[in-house]
Motif scaffolding. Sequence first.
Motif, PDB file in Angstrom:
ATOM      1  N   GLU A   1      -5.669  23.099   0.334  1.00  0.00           N
ATOM      2  CA  GLU A   1      -5.480  21.883   1.118  1.00  0.00           C
ATOM      3  C   GLU A   1      -4.024  21.776   1.595  1.00  0.00           C
ATOM      4  O   GLU A   1      -3.155  22.554   1.216  1.00  0.00           O
ATOM      5  CB  GLU A   1      -5.840  20.652   0.282  1.00  0.00           C
ATOM      6  N   LYS A   2      -3.760  20.753   2.432  1.00  0.00           N
ATOM      7  CA  LYS A   2      -2.414  20.467   2.883  1.00  0.00           C
ATOM      8  C   LYS A   2      -1.619  19.804   1.756  1.00  0.00           C
ATOM      9  O   LYS A   2      -2.202  19.201   0.851  1.00  0.00           O
ATOM     10  CB  LYS A   2      -2.443  19.553   4.105  1.00  0.00           C
ATOM     11  N   PRO A   3      -0.267  19.871   1.795  1.00  0.00           N
ATOM     12  CA  PRO A   3       0.543  19.259   0.724  1.00  0.00           C
ATOM     13  C   PRO A   3       0.251  17.781   0.507  1.00  0.00           C
ATOM     14  O   PRO A   3       0.221  17.322  -0.639  1.00  0.00           O
ATOM     15  CB  PRO A   3       1.979  19.491   1.218  1.00  0.00           C
ATOM     16  N   ASP A   4       0.039  17.012   1.589  1.00  0.00           N
ATOM     17  CA  ASP A   4      -0.235  15.578   1.437  1.00  0.00           C
ATOM     18  C   ASP A   4      -1.451  15.340   0.569  1.00  0.00           C
ATOM     19  O   ASP A   4      -1.446  14.504  -0.347  1.00  0.00           O
ATOM     20  CB  ASP A   4      -0.447  14.922   2.799  1.00  0.00           C
ATOM     21  N   GLN A   5      -2.522  16.092   0.846  1.00  0.00           N
ATOM     22  CA  GLN A   5      -3.756  15.902   0.095  1.00  0.00           C
ATOM     23  C   GLN A   5      -3.596  16.352  -1.350  1.00  0.00           C
ATOM     24  O   GLN A   5      -4.127  15.723  -2.277  1.00  0.00           O
ATOM     25  CB  GLN A   5      -4.895  16.681   0.757  1.00  0.00           C
TER      26      GLN A   5
ATOM     27  N   GLU B   1       0.834  -1.196   0.000  1.00  0.00           N
ATOM     28  CA  GLU B   1       0.000   0.000   0.000  1.00  0.00           C
ATOM     29  C   GLU B   1       0.866   1.243   0.000  1.00  0.00           C
ATOM     30  O   GLU B   1       1.907   1.301   0.658  1.00  0.00           O
ATOM     31  CB  GLU B   1      -0.915  -0.028   1.229  1.00  0.00           C
ATOM     32  N   PHE B   2       0.429   2.262  -0.711  1.00  0.00           N
ATOM     33  CA  PHE B   2       1.227   3.473  -0.885  1.00  0.00           C
ATOM     34  C   PHE B   2       1.325   4.250   0.423  1.00  0.00           C
ATOM     35  O   PHE B   2       0.332   4.521   1.085  1.00  0.00           O
ATOM     36  CB  PHE B   2       0.608   4.345  -1.974  1.00  0.00           C
ATOM     37  N   ASN B   3       2.564   4.619   0.784  1.00  0.00           N
ATOM     38  CA  ASN B   3       2.835   5.433   1.969  1.00  0.00           C
ATOM     39  C   ASN B   3       3.635   6.640   1.506  1.00  0.00           C
ATOM     40  O   ASN B   3       4.788   6.510   1.092  1.00  0.00           O
ATOM     41  CB  ASN B   3       3.615   4.613   3.000  1.00  0.00           C
ATOM     42  N   LEU B   4       3.045   7.817   1.579  1.00  0.00           N
ATOM     43  CA  LEU B   4       3.653   9.006   0.982  1.00  0.00           C
ATOM     44  C   LEU B   4       4.988   9.358   1.642  1.00  0.00           C
ATOM     45  O   LEU B   4       5.992   9.582   0.950  1.00  0.00           O
ATOM     46  CB  LEU B   4       2.694  10.188   1.079  1.00  0.00           C
TER      47      LEU B   4
ATOM     48  N   LYS C   1       8.539  17.461   0.231  1.00  0.00           N
ATOM     49  CA  LYS C   1       7.105  17.209   0.055  1.00  0.00           C
ATOM     50  C   LYS C   1       6.397  18.456  -0.444  1.00  0.00           C
ATOM     51  O   LYS C   1       5.552  18.389  -1.350  1.00  0.00           O
ATOM     52  CB  LYS C   1       6.493  16.753   1.380  1.00  0.00           C
ATOM     53  N   GLU C   2       6.729  19.618   0.105  1.00  0.00           N
ATOM     54  CA  GLU C   2       6.104  20.862  -0.338  1.00  0.00           C
ATOM     55  C   GLU C   2       6.442  21.158  -1.792  1.00  0.00           C
ATOM     56  O   GLU C   2       5.574  21.579  -2.577  1.00  0.00           O
ATOM     57  CB  GLU C   2       6.551  22.015   0.559  1.00  0.00           C
ATOM     58  N   MET C   3       7.689  20.932  -2.165  1.00  0.00           N
ATOM     59  CA  MET C   3       8.082  21.170  -3.555  1.00  0.00           C
ATOM     60  C   MET C   3       7.345  20.225  -4.497  1.00  0.00           C
ATOM     61  O   MET C   3       6.893  20.636  -5.574  1.00  0.00           O
ATOM     62  CB  MET C   3       9.589  20.991  -3.706  1.00  0.00           C
ATOM     63  N   ILE C   4       7.228  18.944  -4.113  1.00  0.00           N
ATOM     64  CA  ILE C   4       6.503  17.984  -4.944  1.00  0.00           C
ATOM     65  C   ILE C   4       5.058  18.394  -5.102  1.00  0.00           C
ATOM     66  O   ILE C   4       4.487  18.316  -6.201  1.00  0.00           O
ATOM     67  CB  ILE C   4       6.615  16.574  -4.330  1.00  0.00           C
ATOM     68  N   ALA C   5       4.436  18.857  -4.016  1.00  0.00           N
ATOM     69  CA  ALA C   5       3.040  19.278  -4.078  1.00  0.00           C
ATOM     70  C   ALA C   5       2.857  20.453  -5.037  1.00  0.00           C
ATOM     71  O   ALA C   5       1.922  20.480  -5.851  1.00  0.00           O
ATOM     72  CB  ALA C   5       2.542  19.643  -2.685  1.00  0.00           C
ATOM     73  N   VAL C   6       3.751  21.432  -4.960  1.00  0.00           N
ATOM     74  CA  VAL C   6       3.663  22.589  -5.863  1.00  0.00           C
ATOM     75  C   VAL C   6       3.871  22.152  -7.307  1.00  0.00           C
ATOM     76  O   VAL C   6       3.147  22.588  -8.212  1.00  0.00           O
ATOM     77  CB  VAL C   6       4.692  23.659  -5.446  1.00  0.00           C
ATOM     78  N   GLU C   7       4.846  21.273  -7.546  1.00  0.00           N
ATOM     79  CA  GLU C   7       5.119  20.852  -8.916  1.00  0.00           C
ATOM     80  C   GLU C   7       3.977  20.034  -9.498  1.00  0.00           C
ATOM     81  O   GLU C   7       3.600  20.231 -10.663  1.00  0.00           O
ATOM     82  CB  GLU C   7       6.418  20.047  -8.966  1.00  0.00           C
ATOM     83  N   LEU C   8       3.426  19.123  -8.720  1.00  0.00           N
ATOM     84  CA  LEU C   8       2.301  18.331  -9.218  1.00  0.00           C
ATOM     85  C   LEU C   8       1.090  19.217  -9.492  1.00  0.00           C
ATOM     86  O   LEU C   8       0.381  19.022 -10.495  1.00  0.00           O
ATOM     87  CB  LEU C   8       1.936  17.244  -8.210  1.00  0.00           C
ATOM     88  N   ALA C   9       0.837  20.192  -8.630  1.00  0.00           N
ATOM     89  CA  ALA C   9      -0.271  21.115  -8.865  1.00  0.00           C
ATOM     90  C   ALA C   9      -0.050  21.917 -10.135  1.00  0.00           C
ATOM     91  O   ALA C   9      -0.987  22.167 -10.912  1.00  0.00           O
ATOM     92  CB  ALA C   9      -0.434  22.044  -7.666  1.00  0.00           C
ATOM     93  N   CYS C  10       1.192  22.294 -10.376  1.00  0.00           N
ATOM     94  CA  CYS C  10       1.518  23.040 -11.592  1.00  0.00           C
ATOM     95  C   CYS C  10       1.311  22.160 -12.828  1.00  0.00           C
ATOM     96  O   CYS C  10       0.779  22.615 -13.851  1.00  0.00           O
ATOM     97  CB  CYS C  10       2.950  23.540 -11.511  1.00  0.00           C
TER      98      CYS C  10
ATOM     99  N   ARG D   1       6.683  29.248   5.474  1.00  0.00           N
ATOM    100  CA  ARG D   1       7.133  28.060   4.757  1.00  0.00           C
ATOM    101  C   ARG D   1       6.861  28.220   3.259  1.00  0.00           C
ATOM    102  O   ARG D   1       6.049  29.048   2.838  1.00  0.00           O
ATOM    103  CB  ARG D   1       6.442  26.810   5.291  1.00  0.00           C
ATOM    104  N   PHE D   2       7.534  27.399   2.473  1.00  0.00           N
ATOM    105  CA  PHE D   2       7.390  27.467   1.020  1.00  0.00           C
ATOM    106  C   PHE D   2       5.943  27.235   0.597  1.00  0.00           C
ATOM    107  O   PHE D   2       5.418  27.949  -0.266  1.00  0.00           O
ATOM    108  CB  PHE D   2       8.308  26.417   0.375  1.00  0.00           C
ATOM    109  N   TRP D   3       5.285  26.253   1.194  1.00  0.00           N
ATOM    110  CA  TRP D   3       3.907  25.951   0.808  1.00  0.00           C
ATOM    111  C   TRP D   3       2.982  27.126   1.115  1.00  0.00           C
ATOM    112  O   TRP D   3       2.133  27.494   0.290  1.00  0.00           O
ATOM    113  CB  TRP D   3       3.433  24.693   1.540  1.00  0.00           C
TER     114      TRP D   3
END
Length: 871
Positions: free
Chosen positions: A208-212, A22-25, A265-274, A178-180
């Motif tokens: 939302e939070k970066p995880d979500q 199972e995926f664990n972030l 994690k914050e950078m990944i969240a921003v990049e995926l959103a972009c 923070r960056f996020w």
Amino acid sequence: MTTSTPVRPVTRIADVRKTAPEFNLDATIDHISHWLPTQGPIKDFIHHNTLHAVQHHPFHEGVAVAARIFGARSYLPLADYQKRYRQGRITDKAISWAIKQSAADIKDVEKFRCSLFIEDDRSHYPPVSLANQGIRNTWLTGLEIDLNALVHPVLFRLLANFLDQGISRWSLPRSGERFWDCVGRLVHNSLLPLYPFHEPVVRALLLEKPDQVILTCLEKMVGDEQLYEQYMLEMLLAHPGWAGMVRLIELNPQSLLARPAISLKEMIAVELACELAFLHLKKGRQFQNIAGSPKSHAVPLLNDHDFKPAIPLRLKVWHEAMEWTLHTELLKAMATEAAKSPAAGVESPAPLAQALFCIDDRECSLRRHIEELNPAIETFGVAGFFGIDFLYQGLDDAFPVAQCPVIIQPKHLVRESSLTQEPAKKKNGEHMNDLHVKSHSLFRGWLYTQTLGIGYAIRLAWNVFRPDGQLPNIKKLSEVKAHTHLHLLRESDTPTEDGRMLGFSFTEMTDRIEGLLRNIGLTHDFAPMVVVVAHGSSSVNNPHFAAYDCGACSGKPGAPNARAFAWMANHESVRALLRERGIDIPETTRFIAAMHNTSRDEITYFDEYLLEKHPLAGLQTFKETMQSALELNALERCRWFELGPQNHDKQAAHAHVKGRSVSIFEPRPEYNHSNNLYCIVGKRALTRDIYMDRRAFLHSYDPATDAQGAVLARILNAIIPVCGGINLEYLFSRIDNSVYGAGTKLPHNVIGLLGVANGVEGDLRTGLPNQMIEVHEPARLLIVIEQSRDIIDKALVKIGELREWLDHDWVRLACFEPTSHAMYFYSGKGWQSVDLTDIAPTPEAACSEAVFAGQVKTVPVHRLTKTRSAS
């Protein structure tokens, strides 16, 4: 025949789905971050193994795994090895030895040997890789959208501004933000929309939070959680420089002076959103995801653990043969040199002076020239922080910096103060370089650009055509005044706010002086003068300047360490404690601190005012010898420079290297560690008459005083990560400079004082630029230890995880037994005897200049035969 390991079919997505957990972030981010580079900010350039992520594999298997991940070459082109063979730089005996090492993978030895000489200009091409042909490539081949080209300019601008260390006048983040949170504020509170985050779905998602955000984007874009890990890794590998920098800052915020809060994690969240925003803008909200694309089912997968990448067997054998040829050149010369050792009972005359140098390979030639010019000067090699580990805050430093290897966490803080009253600062406008502080407004910025900018342009043009000129307000390293004082003695046991102790106690000083002197075997027969020579480098066109300074001082000049060592060793209280421990330094012996500028070949002597109380008759003789040696060193270096004088004029060569260091258009102020290959741990007599072409790290060691291997273990703890890291970073940057290196310096821009990038919107470049490695022969470091195998084995037990470097052949280890003079090679399987009987005799020459005169390429190892009048 191109592989040593059979390639099994690639696992399909459907197969992975049945067995993957199972995926664990959080666990996934920790796992993929191991594949990211660990190069820190350019102010502290620390050499390291570029492929640290695969160091738990044997060398050849590790580079093959890395090639599959990063899409890089593993070896030089086949034609390069064949050319070296025709030039005699790879021998038939070496080929036979290399074939023997891979015999288990070769069915027909004679047929394989013949295949080595078949021309093939494709065998070195990188394999299919996750970085270039992974599942994320589906966007380009399936939807015909280049997300990298769209997303990276946006992401890199955000990161560069958020992490900026002083280039920008204005700070992007608010205090403590923070960056996020900073990105969220820009998206929701800016008057102008932040493209492409203004897309309605993504704009709402960023609340939302970066995880979500990560999970939502992956579900929409990838569609199968068993592929989430690989997708994020491929996304980060598209810009490993920024991804690695963010991860390093997250784990080591102290690596920056200004410490903004950010996480991978914050950078990944921003990049995926972009990415999601651009997909919505370009393809609508009903685009086909990765899992639903038929083209994604035939790509290699990261979690196919049974897959073993192909090892190009011919290239592996050629590379082993090249290294064996180079390594046995040194071993043959050492064996020959040992055979002519002086008769027992013959005492050497007392030395005029002793000089402690850093083990740095650039000091190898300077030591050789000093000893040739004046055999009465005895030289020693030691790690360039001289055993004194501390945080150092100079007169002009806003923050203290570590003056020790990166693996040491210093517990002491040393501050510098001036011995003389500082002159009053010039009034505003009196100095041209002070004007920049006034120009940060729209009108004044335009006015200064249109008027004073012309003056700067004229000065710049003048320096281009007169590289020997001095740029405004730039001090050369060797011109820094030495009239300051280091606060070394601790006056209070109250620690600072961050738990550091201000200065050292006499006992702590004695521990460090004793440790270094015992490490190098200098515990008796002290000369009247012991010069502690640190090193650093200065140039005006070199954003990688820290890579040219002392690796043992975390990429900074070692002058504070040399000054600290000399002060401690001269103090009567320290000497009294040393006498109690069996080291009696005569009252007539004085320690002097100095620093060698390796780019300009100049020397600075520190704290000379202290010598007024203890004048030294031999100091002037030492200075004259050093100056002549520096000129010869410059002459030896100039043979590598196309514009350097080739007329064997020492003064002209010296003037040339000084001119290079202040030339704004010169991308090669020096070649730094290029061609580093050897590390010798033993007595200087073993290599004193051997010419190694500036390729050797030299650490002094007396095998007779180390019966349990404790001293050797301390030495290995320093040289393996420092010298091994330098060697491997040069090796891989030379093998594939486009992936493992930084490319050419010419288009590099400094980004936020963090690193360099091509242009203003490129990824941070890791590794070394082409101008540092273009003459480098990419061969693994050979460590030769003058000691018995039994004692070396005792030392290896004490070095812990560092043994992995040796057991898996990331650096090679050889033993030279002091009594029998027998040679042995080490590997994870044990010791192997080295047969040197069929190795060609070592060429000889009268002196160093006779060896390098007229040479423009790397010179094989030579023996120097000129009679030493004072030997």
